[in-house]
Scaffold this active site. Sequence first.
Site, PDB file in Angstrom:
ATOM      1  N   CYS A  79     -50.989 -39.605 -68.591  1.00  0.00           N
ATOM      2  CA  CYS A  79     -51.434 -38.735 -69.686  1.00  0.00           C
ATOM      3  C   CYS A  79     -51.529 -37.269 -69.233  1.00  0.00           C
ATOM      4  O   CYS A  79     -50.504 -36.650 -69.008  1.00  0.00           O
ATOM      5  CB  CYS A  79     -52.731 -39.275 -70.268  1.00  0.00           C
ATOM      6  SG  CYS A  79     -52.911 -38.822 -71.991  1.00  0.00           S
ATOM      7  N   HIS A 174     -52.627 -44.907 -70.895  1.00  0.00           N
ATOM      8  CA  HIS A 174     -53.682 -45.112 -69.887  1.00  0.00           C
ATOM      9  C   HIS A 174     -53.774 -46.558 -69.379  1.00  0.00           C
ATOM     10  O   HIS A 174     -54.673 -47.295 -69.792  1.00  0.00           O
ATOM     11  CB  HIS A 174     -55.044 -44.763 -70.509  1.00  0.00           C
ATOM     12  CG  HIS A 174     -55.272 -43.306 -70.702  1.00  0.00           C
ATOM     13  ND1 HIS A 174     -55.930 -42.518 -69.775  1.00  0.00           N
ATOM     14  CD2 HIS A 174     -54.939 -42.486 -71.711  1.00  0.00           C
ATOM     15  CE1 HIS A 174     -55.992 -41.282 -70.210  1.00  0.00           C
ATOM     16  NE2 HIS A 174     -55.397 -41.227 -71.385  1.00  0.00           N
ATOM     17  N   GLU A 176     -55.057 -47.607 -66.755  1.00  0.00           N
ATOM     18  CA  GLU A 176     -56.343 -47.819 -66.055  1.00  0.00           C
ATOM     19  C   GLU A 176     -57.460 -48.202 -67.023  1.00  0.00           C
ATOM     20  O   GLU A 176     -58.524 -48.628 -66.590  1.00  0.00           O
ATOM     21  CB  GLU A 176     -56.716 -46.572 -65.234  1.00  0.00           C
ATOM     22  CG  GLU A 176     -57.304 -45.393 -66.008  1.00  0.00           C
ATOM     23  CD  GLU A 176     -56.289 -44.629 -66.863  1.00  0.00           C
ATOM     24  OE1 GLU A 176     -55.109 -45.014 -66.928  1.00  0.00           O
ATOM     25  OE2 GLU A 176     -56.714 -43.632 -67.492  1.00  0.00           O
TER      26      GLU A 176
HETATM   27  N1  GLN Z   1     -54.514 -34.074 -74.541  1.00  0.00           N
HETATM   28  C1  GLN Z   1     -54.754 -33.990 -73.133  1.00  0.00           C
HETATM   29  C2  GLN Z   1     -54.038 -32.799 -72.531  1.00  0.00           C
HETATM   30  O1  GLN Z   1     -53.265 -32.188 -73.167  1.00  0.00           O
HETATM   31  C3  GLN Z   1     -54.333 -35.262 -72.426  1.00  0.00           C
HETATM   32  C4  GLN Z   1     -55.175 -36.418 -72.914  1.00  0.00           C
HETATM   33  C5  GLN Z   1     -55.365 -37.502 -71.929  1.00  0.00           C
HETATM   34  O2  GLN Z   1     -55.153 -37.351 -70.724  1.00  0.00           O
HETATM   35  N2  GLN Z   1     -55.859 -38.610 -72.428  1.00  0.00           N
HETATM   36  O3  GLN Z   1     -54.250 -32.495 -71.409  1.00  0.00           O
END
Ligand code: GLN
Length: 193
Positions: A79, A174, A176
């Site tokens: 992410c 995610h 994890e």
């Molecule tokens: N929206 C977040 C970003 O732009 C990422 C979200 C996440 O890691 N769950 O950094």
Amino acid sequence: MVMKIGVLALQGAFIEHIHMLRQIGVEAVEVRLPEDLEDLDGLIIPGGESTTIGKLAVMYQLMDPLRQFAVDRPVWGTCAGMILMAKAIGMDQPLLSVMDIVVERNAFGRQKDSFQEDLYVKVLKNGDSIPFPGIFIRSPRLVQTRGRAVKIASRADGTAVAAVENKLLATAFHPELTSDTRFHQYFLSLIRQ
Ligand code: GLN
């Protein structure tokens, strides 16, 4: 020898990665300083807020050591971690730019639009038949892969959400936060390669 994997622990969901790594029998440590990287076999950059993680990494003088680490050791970004690994995101914020991918932040909407989707991920054990629970929280998506070494590993409704480039792995979701350890096992297999 037991593998030792670091998880960048500046902000975000690092503790969940540490728990999952320990669950599958790996030594897992929090990384906050350049010297924490020294004896690691691999590194995970967790989800969180990529702008915050990037700013803190600049402050702690971690940007160059992290780039150097990614030259010859496996790194997995989930992410926000995937955003940090990207070459470009069309916005001005600190990036490691170690992977030949272009990423769009918050591509699936806002926090309230978070969702779970079954993903079929060939590179995982039984990935063709047993779906992986993809948890998307204000996730990015992959809009472009540049080098030929980059392989799309998974799509959600046609949108690329995971990629592998040699020993670098990026997932928009995610793993994890699930109880499915297959992505973490897959990361270990990249280290063993
Ligand atoms: N929206 C977040 C970003 O732009 C990422 C979200 C996440 O890691 N769950 O950094």
